[in-house]
Design a protein around this motif. Structure first.
Motif: not given
Length: 282
Positions: A133-154
């Motif tokens: 969706l981001y690459k199609a131009g429908k979203i300007r930025a992507l992110g996460v919520s409530n991620f611990e470091p091990h979730h982000l590392a994955a």
């Protein structure tokens, strides 16, 4: 550090986001339009909602009313919503995105977040669909919520688009130092939700003393603490008058000693669930 309510910071993909915004968690859909409209009139340019809040339609109506009242354009606002990750596959994620976009009445999103990680870190299909969706131009930025470091590392092990934000419960009793350090090391900004710990900090003597010294409220002191730590900030109120008070934090500065006193309040205490223990059944 931002200097006013419209001031922005630059995300790792070059998109600019207001450093302080209005969240609508727990505001009924029928009441959300009025609050969002009032927020835009008060100067807020970042509006944050989520599919699971059940108020995306009200948020969209408030955006339309706020734009009409102020003469602003859609591109003057930064709108965030979140996908509820409960083992979704890629196509379900894209369908959830389109449903949110329809409810909001928008043509695109500025930021789309995975709302919570799952216990088994089963969010790869969700993220890769969001990348499409981001690459199609429908979203300007992507992110996460409530991620611990091990979730982000994955996630970072396979992501081709790096998350720009990790939105986490952050307040003086849960300062999220480890998460903030991991985020910073990977050029991911930290954004605070529940910065007032659901009102449980208002009677804290340290915060009351600092607030009195600056002729400010405890809430304003906490918001200022966030900003001086370069934490992006989401505030919330069901009262339009309080939206103005929440933003009155740019005319004072906390000293290094005051910042240290507030830092010392940390107990790693959450008012919400821990991401590794959350039950995703609604």
């Amino acid at each position: 550090m931002i200097q006013n309510l419209q001031d922005t910071v630059t995300l790792n993909n070059g998109v600019k986001i207001p450093g302080m915004g209005l969240g609508v968690f727990q505001i009924p859909d029928a009441d959300t339009a009025a609050i969002v409209e009032a927020g835009i009139k008060a100067g807020y340019r970042l509006i944050d909602t989520a599919a699971v809040y059940g108020n995306e339609a009200g948020t969209g109506e408030g955006i339309r009313r706020g734009l009409a009242a102020t003469g602003l354009k859609r591109e003057d606002l930064f709108v965030t919503t979140k996908v509820w990750n409960d083992g979704l596959n890629g196509e379900q994620t894209k369908a959830a995105f389109e449903e949110s976009l329809t409810k909001l009445g928008l043509d695109y999103l500025d930021l789309y977040l995975i709302h919570w990680p799952s216990k088994d870190a089963n969010f790869k299909d969700v993220w890769l669909a969001m990348e499409d969706l981001y690459k199609a131009g429908k979203i300007r930025a992507l992110g996460v919520s409530n991620f611990e470091p091990h979730h982000l590392a994955a996630l970072l092990s396979y992501a081709t688009v790096k998350p720009v934000i990790n939105q986490v419960e952050t307040h003086p009793r849960n300062s999220q130092t480890a998460v903030r350090e991991f985020n910073a090391a990977h050029d991911i900004l930290t954004q605070a939700w529940s910065p007032l710990a659901q009102g449980t900090l208002f009677d804290n003597p340290t915060l009351q003393q600092i607030a009195a010294a600056h002729h400010k409220s405890v809430a304003q002191v906490i918001f200022r603490w966030d900003l001086q730590h370069d934490i992006l900030l989401l505030t919330k109120s069901a009262k339009a008058s309080r939206l103005v008070d929440n933003a009155a934090i740019f005319d004072f500065t906390l000293s290094d000693d005051e910042m240290a006193q507030i830092d010392a309040l940390n107990q790693d205490h959450r008012v919400g669930p821990h991401p590794d223990e959350y039950n995703f059944e609604l």
